[in-house]
Design an enzyme around this catalytic site. Structure first.
Site, PDB file in Angstrom:
ATOM      1  N   GLY A 205      14.530 -28.099 -13.120  1.00  0.00           N
ATOM      2  CA  GLY A 205      14.246 -28.853 -11.781  1.00  0.00           C
ATOM      3  C   GLY A 205      15.271 -28.376 -10.813  1.00  0.00           C
ATOM      4  O   GLY A 205      15.063 -28.596  -9.675  1.00  0.00           O
ATOM      5  N   GLU A 223      10.628 -34.912 -12.566  1.00  0.00           N
ATOM      6  CA  GLU A 223      10.708 -35.889 -13.601  1.00  0.00           C
ATOM      7  C   GLU A 223      11.396 -34.918 -14.812  1.00  0.00           C
ATOM      8  O   GLU A 223      10.929 -34.091 -15.402  1.00  0.00           O
ATOM      9  CB  GLU A 223       9.180 -36.034 -14.121  1.00  0.00           C
ATOM     10  CG  GLU A 223       9.092 -37.226 -14.932  1.00  0.00           C
ATOM     11  CD  GLU A 223       9.281 -38.600 -14.470  1.00  0.00           C
ATOM     12  OE1 GLU A 223      10.491 -39.110 -14.507  1.00  0.00           O
ATOM     13  OE2 GLU A 223       8.368 -39.231 -14.365  1.00  0.00           O
ATOM     14  N   CYS A 257      11.217 -36.911 -23.452  1.00  0.00           N
ATOM     15  CA  CYS A 257      12.311 -37.153 -22.493  1.00  0.00           C
ATOM     16  C   CYS A 257      12.860 -38.490 -22.853  1.00  0.00           C
ATOM     17  O   CYS A 257      14.136 -38.896 -22.472  1.00  0.00           O
ATOM     18  CB  CYS A 257      11.878 -37.141 -21.425  1.00  0.00           C
ATOM     19  SG  CYS A 257      10.349 -38.462 -20.798  1.00  0.00           S
TER      20      CYS A 257
END
Ligand code: NAD
Length: 457
Positions: A205, A223, A257
């Site tokens: 990310g 995310e 996650c």
């Protein structure tokens, strides 16, 4: 060469990296017409796509189980969520994309939504279809065209998904481009891409955010990971807490996650809770992910197994469950591991990377806290760089409210596992767990730009 994580004797096809430039040209071309269609027309197309996927649910679920090792029941649940996402996103699109007016403005006016252009969706391996699919459907409903780069660990099943979707959509509107980090970088770096939705690790990310940083016109939704804590207070129903926590440690073999990887228990109930949790963890037995009875599949890869083995080798932790990676399960070699529960002392948390870093395996550390003191619990929950989910098991709603308001996370739960994330609600993280909450309900908000018109007649 790639092998099925649950049976290393099964070789899986690899797919070559796709042609990024070609996909972008096609996507831009398709955008000229797709962006001019009405929302009703786009809904018609997406409902056809829903029928396509509905009639291939079992094939896609078996593909996930074979390729990433996710147990079949969980893979089927992923497909149900994928199907349900169509109508939920259509509802969101109908309400959000409707033009609005402001009666207290000086002139008649409208706020309308303009699609952005070519969107890129980059997906993780653990929910290889569902997490990307939510963003894909929202982008398409809003009139954008989409290029999906799936995880290389799920390239075949995602290709099947992409082919089924593309078959009923106009040419170029939705494409799959295979490849790894390099292909992902080539896509997000390209100025023709107007919006990026990424689900995956913090490191990837950050690389994506850096690649997009020079172009302020490019939207980036991230995310990312989690290091989620469950808190058990002394008044909790311990049996329910133990069952929910065991599930949140073991679902998808800890590769969610929102998996529980940290447990904070008030001291008066700690030993009883731990005893019950150890019993519950025994129900999660490594087995063939393609068997519908299986509760614990393998990890996705050899490197994931090595990360687990390194995590459990820490000598400062008092491990409470059998540990390790069985050589064979039901006569098959695979990346199987046992759920690991260990205790540490509160003063250890600042030096222990296992308390702070995401391992992405069924490994959970327990720490005890003094009864009836809020601040130490809040500090423990907030003691990582992540901020995805946290839960409290208690009968005291007031205390739950008091504690949860101060947890720096995007999702809080009372008497539920941290993995409980229905598609009917928004979902996403604070801190390093992400921005813009692309994972759940309402991502449509980030798929368009507003244009305000004022008319002086
Ligand atoms: P990953 O970051 O390794 O890979 C995700 C995707 O990014 C893959 O398609 C990969 O090829 C691509 N990629 C990797 N490096 C890139 C780069 N530099 N530029 C562009 N693309 C790149 O993640 P993973 O191992 O597939 O998934 C596990 C991670 O995802 C965990 O951290 C997990 O917490 C996170 N995750 C978060 C959520 C959430 O909703 N917050 C959901 C699922 C998974």
């Amino acid at each position: 060469m790639r092998f099925s994580p649950g049976d290393l004797s099964i070789e899986l096809p690899t797919l070559p990296a796709g042609n990024v430039d070609h996909a972008l040209v096609e996507s831009q071309q398709a955008y000229m017409t797709w962006s001019q269609t009405s929302l009703d027309q786009r809904i018609d197309h997406l409902r056809q796509a829903r029928h396509q996927l509905e009639s291939h649910q079992e094939e896609l679920a078996s593909g996930i189980a074979l390729e990433v090792g996710k147990p079949l029941t969980e893979s089927l649940a992923e497909l149900s969520a994928v199907i349900a996402k169509f109508e939920l996103s259509i509802q969101d699109a109908r309400s959000y994309l409707t033009e609005k007016t402001f009666s207290d403005a000086p002139h008649p006016n409208r706020v309308r939504h303009r699609s952005r252009g070519v969107a890129v969706v980059i997906g993780p391996f653990n929910f290889p279809i569902h997490l990307a699919h939510g963003a894909i459907v929202a982008y398409l409903l809003a009139g954008n065209t989409v290029i999906f780069k799936p995880s290389p660990f799920a390239c075949n099943v995602c290709q099947t998904y992409g082919d089924l979707m593309a078959e009923v959509l106009p040419e170029g509107v939705f494409q799959v481009v295979q490849g790894g980090a390099e292909t992902g970088q080539a896509l997000v770096n390209d100025p023709r891409v107007r919006s990026v939705c990424f689900t995956g690790s913090i490191a990837s990310g950050q690389a994506i955010a850096r690649a997009c940083a020079n172009d302020i016109t490019k939207d980036v939704a991230l995310e990312l990971g989690g290091k989620n804590a469950s808190v058990v207070l002394s008044d909790a129903d311990l049996d329910q807490a133990a069952g929910d926590i065991a599930q949140a440690i073991c679902l998808t073999t800890g590769q969610r996650c929102n998996s529980t990887s940290r447990l904070i228990v008030e001291s008066s109930v700690a030993s009883e809770l731990i005893d019950r949790l150890r019993v519950r963890l025994q129900h999660f037995v490594p087995a063939n992910p393609l068997d519908p009875q299986t509760t614990l599949g393998p990890l996705v890869s050899e490197s994931a197994k090595i990360r687990y083995l390194q995590a459990i080798s820490g000598s400062q932790i008092d491990w409470l469950t059998p540990l390790g990676a069985p050589e064979q399960v039901q006569g098959k070699r695979g990346h199987y591991v046992l759920p690991a529960l260990g205790t540490i002392r509160p003063e250890q948390i600042s030096e222990l990377s296992l308390w702070k870093d995401e391992i992405f395996a069924p490994v959970c550390l327990v720490v005890t806290a003094s009864d009836s003191e809020d601040q130490p619990i809040i500090d423990l929950v907030n003691s990582t760089a992540f901020g995805l989910t946290a839960g409290v098991f208690t009968k005291d709603l007031d205390r739950f409210e008091r504690l949860s308001r101060r947890f720096d996370v995007g999702n809080v739960y009372m008497n539920l596992p941290t993995t409980f994330s229905p598609s009917t609600l928004p979902f996403g993280g604070l801190k390093n767990s992400g921005n813009r909450h692309p994972g759940g309900r309402g991502f449509i908000r980030f798929t368009t730009d507003e244009q305000v018109t004022q008319i002086r007649a």
